[in-house]
Write a protein that holds these residues in place. Structure first.
Motif, PDB file in Angstrom:
ATOM      1  N   SER A  31       0.616  -1.308  -0.169  1.00 18.72           N
ATOM      2  CA  SER A  31      -0.096   0.051  -0.069  1.00 18.72           C
ATOM      3  C   SER A  31       1.037   1.470  -0.019  1.00 18.72           C
ATOM      4  CB  SER A  31      -0.923   0.126   1.173  1.00 18.72           C
ATOM      5  OG  SER A  31       0.083   0.062   2.498  1.00 18.72           O
ATOM      6  N   CYS A  32       2.239   1.215   0.072  1.00 23.70           N
ATOM      7  CA  CYS A  32       2.934   2.321   0.372  1.00 23.70           C
ATOM      8  C   CYS A  32       3.138   3.341  -0.699  1.00 23.70           C
ATOM      9  CB  CYS A  32       4.212   2.033   0.850  1.00 23.70           C
ATOM     10  SG  CYS A  32       5.282   1.201  -0.340  1.00 23.70           S
ATOM     11  N   THR A  33       2.620   2.784  -2.097  1.00 20.10           N
ATOM     12  CA  THR A  33       2.691   3.987  -3.201  1.00 20.10           C
ATOM     13  C   THR A  33       1.434   3.948  -3.992  1.00 20.10           C
ATOM     14  OG1 THR A  33       3.655   2.251  -4.549  1.00 20.10           O
ATOM     15  CG2 THR A  33       5.146   3.608  -3.225  1.00 20.10           C
ATOM     16  N   ALA A  34       0.312   3.104  -3.721  1.00 22.37           N
ATOM     17  CA  ALA A  34      -0.794   3.459  -4.327  1.00 22.37           C
ATOM     18  C   ALA A  34      -1.923   2.672  -3.756  1.00 22.37           C
ATOM     19  CB  ALA A  34      -0.579   2.190  -5.788  1.00 22.37           C
ATOM     20  N   PRO A  35      -3.176   3.479  -3.967  1.00 24.80           N
ATOM     21  CA  PRO A  35      -4.414   3.054  -3.296  1.00 24.80           C
ATOM     22  C   PRO A  35      -4.910   1.580  -3.672  1.00 24.80           C
ATOM     23  CG  PRO A  35      -4.938   4.554  -5.156  1.00 24.80           C
ATOM     24  CD  PRO A  35      -3.555   4.379  -4.944  1.00 24.80           C
ATOM     25  N   PHE A  36      -5.726   0.989  -2.585  1.00 22.30           N
ATOM     26  CA  PHE A  36      -6.306  -0.466  -2.965  1.00 22.30           C
ATOM     27  C   PHE A  36      -7.732  -0.111  -4.059  1.00 22.30           C
ATOM     28  CE2 PHE A  36      -4.931  -2.278   0.991  1.00 22.30           C
ATOM     29  CZ  PHE A  36      -3.777  -3.141   0.511  1.00 22.30           C
ATOM     30  N   SER A  37      -7.607  -1.095  -4.749  1.00 25.76           N
ATOM     31  CA  SER A  37      -9.024  -1.185  -5.425  1.00 25.76           C
ATOM     32  C   SER A  37      -9.322  -2.813  -5.277  1.00 25.76           C
ATOM     33  CB  SER A  37      -8.723  -1.113  -6.867  1.00 25.76           C
ATOM     34  OG  SER A  37      -9.819  -1.436  -7.978  1.00 25.76           O
ATOM     35  N   TRP A  38     -10.355  -2.721  -4.808  1.00 29.22           N
ATOM     36  CA  TRP A  38     -11.198  -4.225  -4.185  1.00 29.22           C
ATOM     37  C   TRP A  38     -11.825  -5.141  -5.304  1.00 29.22           C
ATOM     38  CZ3 TRP A  38      -9.345  -5.796   0.243  1.00 29.22           C
ATOM     39  CH2 TRP A  38      -8.968  -4.896   1.214  1.00 29.22           C
ATOM     40  N   ALA A  39     -11.696  -4.419  -6.583  1.00 27.81           N
ATOM     41  CA  ALA A  39     -12.249  -5.381  -7.846  1.00 27.81           C
ATOM     42  C   ALA A  39     -11.182  -6.555  -7.953  1.00 27.81           C
ATOM     43  CB  ALA A  39     -12.617  -4.591  -8.867  1.00 27.81           C
ATOM     44  N   ASP A  40     -11.899  -7.701  -8.647  1.00 27.18           N
ATOM     45  CA  ASP A  40     -11.073  -8.707  -8.842  1.00 27.18           C
ATOM     46  C   ASP A  40     -11.111  -8.793 -10.422  1.00 27.18           C
ATOM     47  OD1 ASP A  40     -10.705 -10.008  -6.378  1.00 27.18           O
ATOM     48  OD2 ASP A  40     -12.909 -10.796  -6.540  1.00 27.18           O
ATOM     49  N   LEU A  41     -10.096  -9.463 -10.981  1.00 28.28           N
ATOM     50  CA  LEU A  41     -10.140  -9.524 -12.441  1.00 28.28           C
ATOM     51  C   LEU A  41     -11.214 -10.445 -12.827  1.00 28.28           C
ATOM     52  CD1 LEU A  41      -7.117  -9.389 -11.891  1.00 28.28           C
ATOM     53  CD2 LEU A  41      -6.510 -11.162 -13.649  1.00 28.28           C
ATOM     54  N   ASP A  42     -11.907  -9.952 -13.840  1.00 30.99           N
ATOM     55  CA  ASP A  42     -13.196 -10.803 -14.335  1.00 30.99           C
ATOM     56  C   ASP A  42     -12.819 -12.018 -14.835  1.00 30.99           C
ATOM     57  OD1 ASP A  42     -12.281 -10.893 -17.258  1.00 30.99           O
ATOM     58  OD2 ASP A  42     -13.093  -8.815 -17.508  1.00 30.99           O
ATOM     59  N   THR A  43     -13.808 -12.866 -14.824  1.00 27.67           N
ATOM     60  CA  THR A  43     -13.888 -14.313 -14.935  1.00 27.67           C
ATOM     61  C   THR A  43     -12.850 -14.752 -16.232  1.00 27.67           C
ATOM     62  OG1 THR A  43     -15.778 -14.691 -14.071  1.00 27.67           O
ATOM     63  CG2 THR A  43     -15.132 -16.402 -15.227  1.00 27.67           C
TER      64      THR A  43
ATOM     65  N   ASP B 120      -5.828  -6.243  -7.344  1.00 29.39           N
ATOM     66  CA  ASP B 120      -6.512  -7.253  -8.339  1.00 29.39           C
ATOM     67  C   ASP B 120      -5.429  -8.382  -8.582  1.00 29.39           C
ATOM     68  OD1 ASP B 120      -8.796  -5.522  -8.443  1.00 29.39           O
ATOM     69  OD2 ASP B 120      -7.832  -4.347  -9.780  1.00 29.39           O
ATOM     70  N   PHE B 121      -4.037  -7.909  -8.918  1.00 30.32           N
ATOM     71  CA  PHE B 121      -3.262  -8.909  -9.427  1.00 30.32           C
ATOM     72  C   PHE B 121      -2.679  -9.664  -8.150  1.00 30.32           C
ATOM     73  CE2 PHE B 121      -2.657  -5.880 -12.948  1.00 30.32           C
ATOM     74  CZ  PHE B 121      -3.042  -6.715 -13.778  1.00 30.32           C
ATOM     75  N   GLN B 122      -2.720  -8.861  -6.896  1.00 38.09           N
ATOM     76  CA  GLN B 122      -2.154  -9.689  -5.712  1.00 38.09           C
ATOM     77  C   GLN B 122      -3.289 -11.022  -5.268  1.00 38.09           C
ATOM     78  OE1 GLN B 122      -2.009  -7.080  -2.132  1.00 38.09           O
ATOM     79  NE2 GLN B 122      -1.856  -9.052  -0.967  1.00 38.09           N
ATOM     80  N   ARG B 123      -4.261 -10.489  -5.310  1.00 40.27           N
ATOM     81  CA  ARG B 123      -5.494 -11.523  -5.050  1.00 40.27           C
ATOM     82  C   ARG B 123      -5.499 -12.549  -5.825  1.00 40.27           C
ATOM     83  NH1 ARG B 123     -11.675  -9.979  -3.205  1.00 40.27           N
ATOM     84  NH2 ARG B 123     -10.385  -9.389  -1.747  1.00 40.27           N
ATOM     85  N   PHE B 124      -5.277 -12.366  -7.251  1.00 38.68           N
ATOM     86  CA  PHE B 124      -5.003 -13.375  -8.259  1.00 38.68           C
ATOM     87  C   PHE B 124      -3.933 -14.351  -7.975  1.00 38.68           C
ATOM     88  CE2 PHE B 124      -3.033 -15.265 -12.070  1.00 38.68           C
ATOM     89  CZ  PHE B 124      -3.969 -15.784 -12.526  1.00 38.68           C
ATOM     90  N   PHE B 125      -2.620 -13.560  -7.750  1.00 40.21           N
ATOM     91  CA  PHE B 125      -1.385 -14.414  -7.504  1.00 40.21           C
ATOM     92  C   PHE B 125      -1.641 -15.029  -6.298  1.00 40.21           C
ATOM     93  CE2 PHE B 125       1.090 -10.913  -9.927  1.00 40.21           C
ATOM     94  CZ  PHE B 125       0.955 -11.673 -11.195  1.00 40.21           C
ATOM     95  N   THR B 126      -2.220 -14.711  -5.158  1.00 37.99           N
ATOM     96  CA  THR B 126      -2.384 -15.476  -3.917  1.00 37.99           C
ATOM     97  C   THR B 126      -3.132 -16.729  -4.321  1.00 37.99           C
ATOM     98  OG1 THR B 126      -2.261 -13.399  -2.688  1.00 37.99           O
ATOM     99  CG2 THR B 126      -3.008 -15.163  -1.420  1.00 37.99           C
ATOM    100  N   ASN B 127      -4.375 -16.603  -5.060  1.00 45.36           N
ATOM    101  CA  ASN B 127      -5.096 -17.746  -5.167  1.00 45.36           C
ATOM    102  C   ASN B 127      -4.258 -18.907  -5.992  1.00 45.36           C
ATOM    103  OD1 ASN B 127      -7.197 -16.733  -3.568  1.00 45.36           O
ATOM    104  ND2 ASN B 127      -8.137 -15.811  -5.265  1.00 45.36           N
ATOM    105  N   TYR B 128      -3.838 -18.101  -7.227  1.00 49.86           N
ATOM    106  CA  TYR B 128      -3.320 -19.017  -8.028  1.00 49.86           C
ATOM    107  C   TYR B 128      -1.924 -19.860  -7.613  1.00 49.86           C
ATOM    108  CZ  TYR B 128      -0.854 -20.719 -12.559  1.00 49.86           C
ATOM    109  OH  TYR B 128      -0.489 -21.300 -13.623  1.00 49.86           O
ATOM    110  N   PHE B 129      -1.061 -19.019  -6.696  1.00 48.02           N
ATOM    111  CA  PHE B 129       0.196 -19.962  -6.360  1.00 48.02           C
ATOM    112  C   PHE B 129      -0.057 -20.578  -5.191  1.00 48.02           C
ATOM    113  CE2 PHE B 129       2.204 -16.707  -9.316  1.00 48.02           C
ATOM    114  CZ  PHE B 129       2.857 -17.573 -10.064  1.00 48.02           C
ATOM    115  N   GLU B 130      -1.381 -20.575  -4.595  1.00 46.47           N
ATOM    116  CA  GLU B 130      -1.600 -21.668  -3.700  1.00 46.47           C
ATOM    117  C   GLU B 130      -1.611 -23.066  -3.741  1.00 46.47           C
ATOM    118  OE1 GLU B 130      -5.274 -22.249  -0.368  1.00 46.47           O
ATOM    119  OE2 GLU B 130      -5.262 -20.610  -1.601  1.00 46.47           O
TER     120      GLU B 130
END
Length: 467
Positions: A17-29, A67-77
């Protein structure tokens, strides 16, 4: 559950979070499916169509970092972070160097990776048993963090430092597969070294977090070197490392780690690799490298250590210096194919012409074994009309002294171990070495047109004599 997880999660939050605001949207399906398929292909081999599809999504203005962080977290699980993927993200973020990738994709991946490392500490069982594929995936993720720090901001690097310190401390609460834990710990310590120039307090904090003791702690604090050996070395061998490195001038090398090859070996016979902005030395005591004259009785470990460090010095101080690199090339061209033109060389004619990278390495090895003998052998060759070895030794002397007024002379005895002596140097206005004072002996060199035409050896009655 790890005691310091709240601290680690806070560090990850700062990084994201130190340089950009959060966006709580996900990548579309559709983009999630397309990106998952692309990464799956790229995890096995390079594919331009897959890379293009992924790149199109990564540079899309529709998505923010989270958006990318949530995707990467789920994907590389569940999906492995392979060597091919690590190379791909390195290329994506640092070769193409696109601002939106560096500001969104790389920090998002770095945060997801840290969450994955936290999972090791969150495991409730008494021990964490990791498959060979999982070990490789985790280490590749840790290696990516090293590469990521090249483009991270100062604030992100500071947060990474906090994460490394916290993770190293908490990892002691969980019995991770021991042999792999030491490799992962080494990589994270290297990552911390490569973040920025650590001050004494920061190095001590990391040493405490990793519970470094004895020679490991001393090497870390004084030299910024990680030793990976898991009690396989004797106290004497570890002392050789310390004595050797302490004798070298500051700034001569960028050594980050020394590791025994056996400690990087995986179950399938392959080896783990460590990533660093500096360089490392991997020592194989079973190496079949040719033994130079007079070295048959030496400990193979010291031979491998001296050769490895000499290679690091060559890459950092010679190849990284335009003037010294050019001078080295000139010496090789002048000496040519004849093995007699070299201070020490394998019997194969033209060996250094075919293997120029070995020229300084072999000479540095011989110097680390017996510097006085190296100098004396070069002078004897010069006296018999062979000028090349002496010019090679004086070149090595310039490198090891970093152009200053002193350098270390080494002597290694199979029984007594490593002994060192400081030798003083005097240069002329052109930078040529005109005097070496070795103990009670003064060697004088007279130059003309870039060549030594006269050599004198004088016995000094008074070692304190100023020259």
């Amino acid at each position: 559950m790890c005691r310091y997880n709240q601290f680690i999660r806070a560090a990850i939050f700062v990084i994201v979070s130190c340089t950009a605001p959060f966006s709580w949207a996900d990548l579309d399906t559709q983009d999630q499916i397309s990106l998952s398929q692309s990464l799956s292909v790229l995890s096995q081999k390079w594919s331009q169509p897959a890379a293009s599809k992924a790149f199109k999504i990564f540079r899309s203005p529709r998505y923010e970092r989270y958006d990318f962080q949530r995707f990467f977290t789920n994907y590389f699980e569940n999906q492995p972070f392979t060597e091919q993927l690590r190379t791909y993200f390195d290329y994506l973020g640092f070769v193409w160097s696109l601002p939106n990738v560096q500001k969104k994709v790389n920090p998002a991946l770095a945060a997801a990776i840290q969450r994955n490392l936290m999972v090791l500490c969150d495991t409730p069982e008494n021990s964490v048993q990791l498959s060979a594929q999982k070990q490789s995936s985790i280490l590749n993720q840790a290696r990516f963090l090293n590469l990521y720090s090249k483009s991270a901001s100062k604030k992100q690097k500071k947060a990474l430092y906090g994460f490394y310190k916290g993770w190293l401390k908490t990892a002691h609460d969980v019995q991770i597969e021991q042999s792999f834990y030491w490799v992962l710990q080494a990589q994270l310590l290297i990552n911390a070294l490569d973040l920025f120039s650590l001050n004494v307090e920061q190095r001590m904090a990391l040493a405490d977090a990793a519970a470094l003791t004895g020679e490991h702690r001393r090497l870390w604090l004084q030299h910024g070197v990680v030793l990976l050996e898991q009690q396989a070395l004797s106290d004497q061998q570890k002392q050789w490392i310390i004595n050797y490195l302490e004798s070298l001038p500051m700034g001569l090398h960028n050594l980050r780690y020394i590791a025994l090859s056996a400690r990087l070996e995986r179950e399938n016979g392959a080896h783990f690799e460590l990533t660093t902005a500096g360089q490392g030395v991997v020592i194989d005591n079973k190496s079949s490298d040719p033994i130079l004259p007079g070295m048959a009785d030496l400990d193979p470990f010291y031979i491998a250590l001296a050769k490895g460090v000499s290679r690091v010095i060559d890459l950092y101080s010679v190849q990284g210096n335009v003037e010294l690199k050019k001078r080295k090339q000139g010496l090789l061209a002048d000496a040519g194919l004849d093995t007699q033109h070299y201070l020490v060389a394998p019997s194969e004619r033209g060996y250094f012409v075919d293997n120029p990278s070995e020229f300084f390495v072999m000479m540095g090895l011989y110097w680390s074994f017996d510097s006085y003998k190296s100098l004396q052998s070069a002078i004897n060759a010069w006296q018999h009309g062979n000028r090349h070895p002496l010019h090679h030794v004086l070149f090595l002397t310039d490198v090891y002294s970093k152009g200053e007024g002193a350098l270390p002379f080494f002597y290694f005895d199979a029984k007594q171990g490593l002994e060192t002596q400081e030798v003083t140097i005097k240069r002329d206005a052109k930078g040529n070495i005109v005097e070496l004072v070795v103990g009670n002996d003064l060697y004088a060199f007279y130059w003309k047109s870039g060549l030594v035409y006269r050599v004198e050896q004088v016995k000094l009655m008074d070692k304190t004599l100023s020259i």
